[in-house]
Design a protein around this motif. Structure first.
Motif, PDB file in Angstrom:
ATOM      1  N   LEU A  42       0.846  -1.188   0.000  1.00  0.00           N
ATOM      2  CA  LEU A  42       0.000   0.000   0.000  1.00  0.00           C
ATOM      3  C   LEU A  42       0.883   1.240   0.000  1.00  0.00           C
ATOM      4  CD1 LEU A  42      -2.607  -1.038   2.734  1.00  0.00           C
ATOM      5  CD2 LEU A  42      -2.386  -1.852   0.367  1.00  0.00           C
ATOM      6  N   GLY A  43       0.558   2.196  -0.864  1.00  0.00           N
ATOM      7  CA  GLY A  43       1.428   3.352  -1.030  1.00  0.00           C
ATOM      8  C   GLY A  43       2.641   2.980  -1.857  1.00  0.00           C
ATOM      9  N   ALA A  44       2.405   2.205  -2.924  1.00  0.00           N
ATOM     10  CA  ALA A  44       3.501   1.601  -3.678  1.00  0.00           C
ATOM     11  C   ALA A  44       4.339   2.602  -4.455  1.00  0.00           C
ATOM     12  CB  ALA A  44       2.943   0.543  -4.641  1.00  0.00           C
ATOM     13  N   SER A  45       3.795   3.783  -4.739  1.00  0.00           N
ATOM     14  CA  SER A  45       4.557   4.761  -5.516  1.00  0.00           C
ATOM     15  C   SER A  45       5.374   5.709  -4.644  1.00  0.00           C
ATOM     16  CB  SER A  45       3.616   5.582  -6.415  1.00  0.00           C
ATOM     17  OG  SER A  45       2.685   6.312  -5.624  1.00  0.00           O
ATOM     18  N   GLY A  46       5.230   5.611  -3.333  1.00  0.00           N
ATOM     19  CA  GLY A  46       5.978   6.467  -2.425  1.00  0.00           C
ATOM     20  C   GLY A  46       7.373   5.939  -2.154  1.00  0.00           C
ATOM     21  N   SER A  47       8.093   6.632  -1.276  1.00  0.00           N
ATOM     22  CA  SER A  47       9.474   6.267  -0.997  1.00  0.00           C
ATOM     23  C   SER A  47       9.597   4.856  -0.419  1.00  0.00           C
ATOM     24  CB  SER A  47      10.078   7.284  -0.011  1.00  0.00           C
ATOM     25  OG  SER A  47      11.379   6.907   0.366  1.00  0.00           O
ATOM     26  N   LEU A  75       2.163  -4.474   3.511  1.00  0.00           N
ATOM     27  CA  LEU A  75       3.046  -3.368   3.862  1.00  0.00           C
ATOM     28  C   LEU A  75       2.217  -2.095   3.783  1.00  0.00           C
ATOM     29  CD1 LEU A  75       5.718  -1.905   4.411  1.00  0.00           C
ATOM     30  CD2 LEU A  75       6.132  -1.911   1.951  1.00  0.00           C
ATOM     31  N   ASN A  76       1.990  -1.465   4.928  1.00  0.00           N
ATOM     32  CA  ASN A  76       1.207  -0.234   4.964  1.00  0.00           C
ATOM     33  C   ASN A  76       2.156   0.953   4.938  1.00  0.00           C
ATOM     34  OD1 ASN A  76      -0.551   1.884   5.373  1.00  0.00           O
ATOM     35  ND2 ASN A  76      -1.728   0.852   6.956  1.00  0.00           N
ATOM     36  N   ALA A  77       2.341   1.509   3.731  1.00  0.00           N
ATOM     37  CA  ALA A  77       3.191   2.684   3.552  1.00  0.00           C
ATOM     38  C   ALA A  77       2.370   3.884   3.115  1.00  0.00           C
ATOM     39  CB  ALA A  77       4.290   2.389   2.534  1.00  0.00           C
ATOM     40  N   LEU A 135       1.336  -7.732   9.282  1.00  0.00           N
ATOM     41  CA  LEU A 135       1.279  -6.305   8.985  1.00  0.00           C
ATOM     42  C   LEU A 135       2.645  -5.695   9.229  1.00  0.00           C
ATOM     43  CD1 LEU A 135      -0.430  -3.911   8.107  1.00  0.00           C
ATOM     44  CD2 LEU A 135      -1.102  -3.586  10.490  1.00  0.00           C
ATOM     45  N   THR A 136       3.282  -5.266   8.147  1.00  0.00           N
ATOM     46  CA  THR A 136       4.548  -4.553   8.249  1.00  0.00           C
ATOM     47  C   THR A 136       4.211  -3.075   8.105  1.00  0.00           C
ATOM     48  OG1 THR A 136       4.976  -4.890   5.877  1.00  0.00           O
ATOM     49  CG2 THR A 136       5.880  -6.490   7.408  1.00  0.00           C
ATOM     50  N   TYR A 137       4.618  -2.284   9.098  1.00  0.00           N
ATOM     51  CA  TYR A 137       4.024  -0.969   9.277  1.00  0.00           C
ATOM     52  C   TYR A 137       5.011   0.169   9.106  1.00  0.00           C
ATOM     53  CZ  TYR A 137      -0.601   0.620  10.658  1.00  0.00           C
ATOM     54  OH  TYR A 137      -1.881   1.102  10.642  1.00  0.00           O
ATOM     55  N   ALA A 138       4.723   1.039   8.129  1.00  0.00           N
ATOM     56  CA  ALA A 138       5.491   2.266   7.973  1.00  0.00           C
ATOM     57  C   ALA A 138       4.595   3.483   8.154  1.00  0.00           C
ATOM     58  CB  ALA A 138       6.142   2.303   6.593  1.00  0.00           C
ATOM     59  N   ASN A 139       3.368   3.259   8.591  1.00  0.00           N
ATOM     60  CA  ASN A 139       2.380   4.332   8.726  1.00  0.00           C
ATOM     61  C   ASN A 139       2.269   4.739  10.195  1.00  0.00           C
ATOM     62  OD1 ASN A 139      -1.112   4.625   8.861  1.00  0.00           O
ATOM     63  ND2 ASN A 139       0.156   6.076   7.777  1.00  0.00           N
ATOM     64  N   LYS A 140       3.316   5.447  10.664  1.00  0.00           N
ATOM     65  CA  LYS A 140       3.403   5.753  12.096  1.00  0.00           C
ATOM     66  C   LYS A 140       2.234   6.589  12.599  1.00  0.00           C
ATOM     67  CE  LYS A 140       7.383   7.950  11.858  1.00  0.00           C
ATOM     68  NZ  LYS A 140       7.624   8.115  10.405  1.00  0.00           N
ATOM     69  N   PRO A 146       7.974  13.864   0.743  1.00  0.00           N
ATOM     70  CA  PRO A 146       7.979  15.269   1.185  1.00  0.00           C
ATOM     71  C   PRO A 146       7.377  15.501   2.558  1.00  0.00           C
ATOM     72  CG  PRO A 146       6.408  14.923  -0.615  1.00  0.00           C
ATOM     73  CD  PRO A 146       7.246  13.682  -0.513  1.00  0.00           C
ATOM     74  N   LYS A 147       6.292  14.802   2.894  1.00  0.00           N
ATOM     75  CA  LYS A 147       5.658  15.038   4.191  1.00  0.00           C
ATOM     76  C   LYS A 147       6.595  14.670   5.337  1.00  0.00           C
ATOM     77  CE  LYS A 147       2.791  14.071   7.832  1.00  0.00           C
ATOM     78  NZ  LYS A 147       3.080  13.314   9.050  1.00  0.00           N
ATOM     79  N   ILE A 148       7.165  13.487   5.272  1.00  0.00           N
ATOM     80  CA  ILE A 148       8.030  13.034   6.364  1.00  0.00           C
ATOM     81  C   ILE A 148       9.332  13.831   6.393  1.00  0.00           C
ATOM     82  CG2 ILE A 148       9.142  11.176   5.059  1.00  0.00           C
ATOM     83  CD1 ILE A 148       9.103   9.494   7.577  1.00  0.00           C
ATOM     84  N   THR A 149       9.791  14.339   5.242  1.00  0.00           N
ATOM     85  CA  THR A 149      11.005  15.138   5.213  1.00  0.00           C
ATOM     86  C   THR A 149      10.800  16.459   5.952  1.00  0.00           C
ATOM     87  OG1 THR A 149      11.629  14.140   3.095  1.00  0.00           O
ATOM     88  CG2 THR A 149      12.756  16.161   3.716  1.00  0.00           C
ATOM     89  N   ILE A 150       9.644  17.089   5.757  1.00  0.00           N
ATOM     90  CA  ILE A 150       9.345  18.308   6.516  1.00  0.00           C
ATOM     91  C   ILE A 150       9.190  17.982   7.996  1.00  0.00           C
ATOM     92  CG2 ILE A 150       7.693  20.198   6.848  1.00  0.00           C
ATOM     93  CD1 ILE A 150       9.395  20.403   4.298  1.00  0.00           C
ATOM     94  N   ASP A 151       8.520  16.871   8.309  1.00  0.00           N
ATOM     95  CA  ASP A 151       8.396  16.457   9.714  1.00  0.00           C
ATOM     96  C   ASP A 151       9.760  16.237  10.351  1.00  0.00           C
ATOM     97  OD1 ASP A 151       5.645  16.561   9.806  1.00  0.00           O
ATOM     98  OD2 ASP A 151       5.334  14.398   9.599  1.00  0.00           O
ATOM     99  N   SER A 152      10.706  15.727   9.577  1.00  0.00           N
ATOM    100  CA  SER A 152      12.052  15.526  10.101  1.00  0.00           C
ATOM    101  C   SER A 152      12.721  16.867  10.385  1.00  0.00           C
ATOM    102  CB  SER A 152      12.892  14.724   9.097  1.00  0.00           C
ATOM    103  OG  SER A 152      14.208  14.549   9.563  1.00  0.00           O
TER     104      SER A 152
END
Length: 399
Positions: free
Chosen positions: A22-27, A111-113, A133-138, A217-223
């Motif tokens: 899920l979210g296959a086109s993202g990082s 994979l939840n991305a 469930l492998t989780y990247a959706n914090k 981009p979203k997580i990069t700004i959050d970082s």
């Protein structure tokens, strides 16, 4: 409820693991697909989802012979490129289709991305269907941990974030009562050492230039704001059942130590490695086994000295806002997360300043009257309310 007790070896299967990404086109999604390319005998891509990137979806579906795909944004249902999907591939649209996708019998692992709160429904559906469930959706763990964590099953809820994967690996074989503290490492982002006056003039382009990690981009700004580390603190307390005040943030500019666990006797376990998300992604798929490295190894004899420091929480106030939300709990993390998503996007669009992200989140949290988490519908209402309030505080309602 946590996954701490569940960090234990489970029997490995010899059959290929059938994946829904899920979210296959993202990082995270694209790096997961690279792991799949390296292990075609071990991993089978059965299903893919994107939000709106239909051209990329078609490319991926054709390459991996995916049998099911979902476009989460139904506004793209009529995109002409979708006619180029393989004839054997079924295509669905919208959040309901995404929930149906993760429940399919032919899917072993999800994979939840998906980025942000939007990923919570699919995560709940996958757990209810007893999928790995492998989780990247914090964000959805931060917001809906009260709903998600009671559904986690032994060895079937594995974090993908590099820091939480590191902690997960360090805890294998350890006892819960022996943990003294969790140390979450943090690169410090692109503005490490900057004061608030300088931060007030930061541009989105500058904030999107992360020193070590390749992220969306979203997580990069959050970082850059340290909100990402705040979300990770809340995620860690949910996943591992460790009190929030025993989760310490450690600035480590070299990004070689991905996190550490300190035990009651003073011993510390750390997980080190390259700054490459394919390693924690692959570990989530291979657990409890380890496969050949998907990236170039680190030559530790040639490393420059590694440094550690305190985060500057006066300059970067989002970290303390997240801790505050975690201490209060209930629906306050939901309101905080929603406000951050709105402000993060507004900053990327040039509608507010860098420090306005922190300000908007703080003001929405002040407005919120927390209540115990009872249902997904309740969280969706809080999320909607907080997004509206954040837009009002930013002055972007009519834009």
């Amino acid at each position: 409820m946590s996954i701490f007790e569940r960090v234990a070896h489970v029997p490995a299967s010899t059959a290929p693991l059938r994946l829904a990404i899920l979210g296959a086109s993202g990082s995270i999604g694209t790096q997961a697909l690279d792991v799949c390319r390296r292990h075609p005998d071990r991993l089978e891509v059965v299903a893919l989802s994107v939000s709106s990137s239909t051209e990329r979806l078609v490319e991926m579906a054709r390459e991996f012979s995916a049998r099911h795909v979902v476009v989460a944004d139904p506004a793209h249902a009529a995109d002409p490129v979708l006619s180029e999907l393989p004839s054997s591939c079924c295509c669905g649209f919208g959040p309901d289709a995404l929930e149906e996708l993760v429940q399919m019998d032919e899917v072993d692992c999800v994979l939840n991305a998906v980025v942000g709160f939007a990923g919570i429904r699919a995560g709940l559906s996958a757990l209810r269907a007893n999928k790995i469930l492998t989780y990247a959706n914090k964000e959805s763990i931060v917001v809906g941990g009260d709903l998600l964590m009671p559904l986690a099953q032994p060895g079937r809820f594995i974090p993908v974030d590099s820091e939480h994967s590191a902690i997960y690996q360090c805890l294998v074989g350890e006892g819960r009562s022996d943990v003294h503290a969790l140390w979450l490492t943090c690169s410090g982002g692109p503005f490490f050492g900057w004061g608030r006056d300088r931060l007030s003039r930061v541009t989105a382009a500058e904030a999107l230039s992360h020193p070590t990690w390749k992220m969306g981009p979203k997580i990069t700004i959050d970082s850059a704001t340290l909100m990402n580390k705040g979300l990770e603190v809340l995620e860690a307390t949910r996943l591992f059942g460790v009190d929030i005040d025993r989760i310490r943030v450690l600035v480590h500019r070299q990004s070689r130590v991905h996190s550490m666990v300190e035990f009651s006797d003073g011993s510390v376990k750390a997980q080190l490695g390259p700054s490459d998300m394919r390693i924690p992604i692959q570990y989530a798929f291979s657990y409890p086994d380890r496969w050949e490295s998907p990236c170039e190894r680190v030559e530790y004899r040639e490393l420059r000295p590694m440094s550690f420091a305190y985060p500057d929480e006066e300059a970067f106030g989002c970290l303390e806002l997240a801790r505050r939300a975690g201490r209060v709990g209930m629906t306050l993390p939901c309101a905080m997360n929603a406000a951050n998503e709105v402000a993060n996007l507004a900053f990327r669009r040039g509608l507010c300043g860098f420090l306005d992200i922190e300000r908007a989140v703080s003001e929405v949290m002040d407005d919120c009257v927390p209540s115990p988490v009872e249902s997904l519908e309740q969280l969706m209402e809080v999320d909607s309310w907080a997004r509206t309030r954040a837009a009002e505080h930013l002055g972007t309602v009519s834009r």
